[in-house]
Design an enzyme around this catalytic site. Structure first.
Site, PDB file in Angstrom:
ATOM      1  N   GLY A   8      55.894  44.242  37.662  1.00 30.28           N
ATOM      2  CA  GLY A   8      55.046  42.798  36.583  1.00 30.28           C
ATOM      3  C   GLY A   8      55.610  42.640  35.364  1.00 30.28           C
ATOM      4  CB  SER A 120      41.151  42.032  40.871  1.00 31.33           C
ATOM      5  OG  SER A 120      40.029  41.591  39.903  1.00 31.33           O
ATOM      6  CD  GLU A 122      37.212  37.467  40.977  1.00 33.14           C
ATOM      7  OE1 GLU A 122      36.709  37.028  41.851  1.00 33.14           O
ATOM      8  OE2 GLU A 122      37.036  37.179  40.095  1.00 33.14           O
ATOM      9  CE1 TYR A 144      44.746  38.573  41.235  1.00 37.61           C
ATOM     10  CE2 TYR A 144      42.134  38.507  41.705  1.00 37.61           C
ATOM     11  CZ  TYR A 144      43.970  39.285  41.138  1.00 37.61           C
ATOM     12  OH  TYR A 144      43.641  40.080  40.163  1.00 37.61           O
TER      13      TYR A 144
HETATM   14  P1  GDP Z   1      40.434  35.001  36.765  1.00 36.61           P
HETATM   15  O1  GDP Z   1      38.485  34.591  37.448  1.00 36.61           O
HETATM   16  O2  GDP Z   1      40.891  35.898  36.685  1.00 36.61           O
HETATM   17  O3  GDP Z   1      40.707  33.767  38.005  1.00 36.61           O
HETATM   18  O4  GDP Z   1      40.669  34.324  35.830  1.00 36.61           O
HETATM   19  P2  GDP Z   1      40.747  32.352  35.202  1.00 36.61           P
HETATM   20  O5  GDP Z   1      40.552  32.333  33.933  1.00 36.61           O
HETATM   21  O6  GDP Z   1      41.127  31.468  36.084  1.00 36.61           O
HETATM   22  O7  GDP Z   1      38.871  32.029  35.638  1.00 36.61           O
HETATM   23  C1  GDP Z   1      37.703  32.506  34.869  1.00 36.61           C
HETATM   24  C2  GDP Z   1      37.247  31.590  34.910  1.00 36.61           C
HETATM   25  O8  GDP Z   1      36.909  30.333  34.534  1.00 36.61           O
HETATM   26  C3  GDP Z   1      36.125  31.351  36.738  1.00 36.61           C
HETATM   27  O9  GDP Z   1      35.343  32.004  36.383  1.00 36.61           O
HETATM   28  C4  GDP Z   1      37.007  30.596  37.096  1.00 36.61           C
HETATM   29  O10 GDP Z   1      35.754  29.252  37.958  1.00 36.61           O
HETATM   30  C5  GDP Z   1      36.153  29.671  35.552  1.00 36.61           C
HETATM   31  N1  GDP Z   1      36.805  28.136  35.365  1.00 36.61           N
HETATM   32  C6  GDP Z   1      36.348  26.781  34.904  1.00 36.61           C
HETATM   33  N2  GDP Z   1      37.028  26.113  34.633  1.00 36.61           N
HETATM   34  C7  GDP Z   1      38.856  26.227  34.606  1.00 36.61           C
HETATM   35  C8  GDP Z   1      39.754  25.699  34.428  1.00 36.61           C
HETATM   36  O11 GDP Z   1      39.547  24.845  34.102  1.00 36.61           O
HETATM   37  N3  GDP Z   1      40.640  26.452  34.786  1.00 36.61           N
HETATM   38  C9  GDP Z   1      40.445  28.099  35.232  1.00 36.61           C
HETATM   39  N4  GDP Z   1      41.379  29.331  35.437  1.00 36.61           N
HETATM   40  N5  GDP Z   1      39.580  28.385  35.936  1.00 36.61           N
HETATM   41  C10 GDP Z   1      39.035  27.606  35.416  1.00 36.61           C
END
Ligand code: GDP
Length: 315
Positions: A8, A120, A122, A144
């Site tokens: 990565g 993570s 997650e 994930y």
């Molecule tokens: P991840 O949780 O590591 O996948 O990081 P993200 O930046 O994709 O998401 C962080 C948080 O933002 C999560 O709770 C998503 O549900 C929320 N979120 C809200 N709106 C959006 C959007 O338009 N795009 C993404 N990627 N996340 C969103």
């Protein structure tokens, strides 16, 4: 010269990590998917598509690096719902292939390889504790998270079997190198474009989700500290402070000089996620005590750096 291998290497974390290791005098090898990917200058690239190719074990055996950083993954929780099988392969099975190769080398007594897994928050799914710590129950709520949980468990199993493997439970970490598939960069890029009249509105999903957002180079530093520490272990890497997506939006638009942002931002049901944790917040006190790691960049500074970068891209 210490030899390190990064999977990565072309991603946000891989590029910061490569820079850090090169600055410390390491010989840095990196796995890239194809020749078209941009690799940090100074990194020795090895072309390997981890999604289809099982050659990573062979590469480890050939290189016998002192440190391995596994950052390759399908990195978006949202995309993992669209491609759970690829997620299982990249975020799970590949880790098994790597650890098996490391253990074979370890059992032969050749080289003591230190393995660091980018895990993570997650893995905790909808967490039972707040803040979460290394002992918080692992109960993922997305493909994930489930694949990362499998890998996290594997690292623990191989550590018990004698391999110096650490799993760093990384909370969200951002920078101008984030792609727009992540909400932070999506927001900062949109705020910059809206401030210049190049875009009208921004569509988001759950704006109430709270995340513990840190500064990506700090998280690369944590990975190196874990690799260099004599005892392999699991560590939560987080700032301990959470903000909502709405907070991030407000801070980004303010930085971009847009006051009427509330009229510009809409919520799309299609962007809401199944199993999305309402609140993530990590307790990194173990990493602080054992690795001497602390976050160095605060929320407002992260937002400012990203917005300023996106504004500069438009000039
Ligand atoms: P991840 O949780 O590591 O996948 O990081 P993200 O930046 O994709 O998401 C962080 C948080 O933002 C999560 O709770 C998503 O549900 C929320 N979120 C809200 N709106 C959006 C959007 O338009 N795009 C993404 N990627 N996340 C969103």
């Amino acid at each position: 010269m210490t030899r390190a291998l990064i999977t990565g290497v072309t991603g946000q974390d891989g590029s910061y990590l490569a820079e850090l290791l090169l600055a410390q005098g390491y010989e840095v090898h990196g796995v890239t998917r194809d020749a078209g990917e941009v690799v940090t200058p100074g990194v020795i690239a090895h072309e390997l598509d981890l999604s289809t190719d099982s050659a990573i074990g062979g590469l480890i055996t050939e290189l016998q690096p002192r440190e391995i950083y596994n950052l390759a993954a399908l990195s978006s929780v949202f995309q993992s719902w669209q491609n759970p099988t690829l997620t299982a392969r990249l975020n799970g099975a590949v880790v098994a292939e790597m650890l098996a190769a490391v253990k074979t080398i370890h059992d032969q007594g050749d080289v003591d390889i230190r393995f660091v897994q980018a895990s993570s928050a997650e893995i905790f799914g909808t967490p039972t504790d707040s803040p979460q710590h290394e002992g918080t129950p692992v109960r993922p709520t997305s493909p994930y998270g489930a694949a990362k949980a499998y890998a996290h468990g594997l690292v623990g199993a191989y550590r018990t079997a004698g391999v110096a493997a650490s799993s760093l439970i990384l909370y969200n970490h951002e920078s101008p190198r984030r792609p727009e598939t992540f909400v932070t960069r999506k927001i900062t890029a949109a705020a910059a474009r809206i401030s210049r009249g190049l875009q009208d509105t921004l569509e988001l999903g759950n704006m109430d989700a709270r995340r513990d957002w840190g500064w990506a180079p700090d998280y690369a530093d944590a990975l190196v500290r874990a690799a260099q520490h004599p005892d392999a272990d699991d560590f939560v890497i987080a700032t301990g402070i959470s903000h909502s997506v709405r907070d991030f939006v407000a801070a980004a638009f303010e930085r971009a000089g847009v006051e009427d942002w509330a009229d510009r931002v809409t919520v799309a049901d299609s962007l809401l996620r199944t199993g999305d944790a309402a609140l993530q917040r990590g307790d990194a006190s173990k990493a602080q005590q054992i690795l001497g790691w602390t976050p160095t960049v605060e929320f407002d500074e992260i937002v400012a750096a990203m917005v300023d970068h996106d504004l500069a891209l438009l000039t």
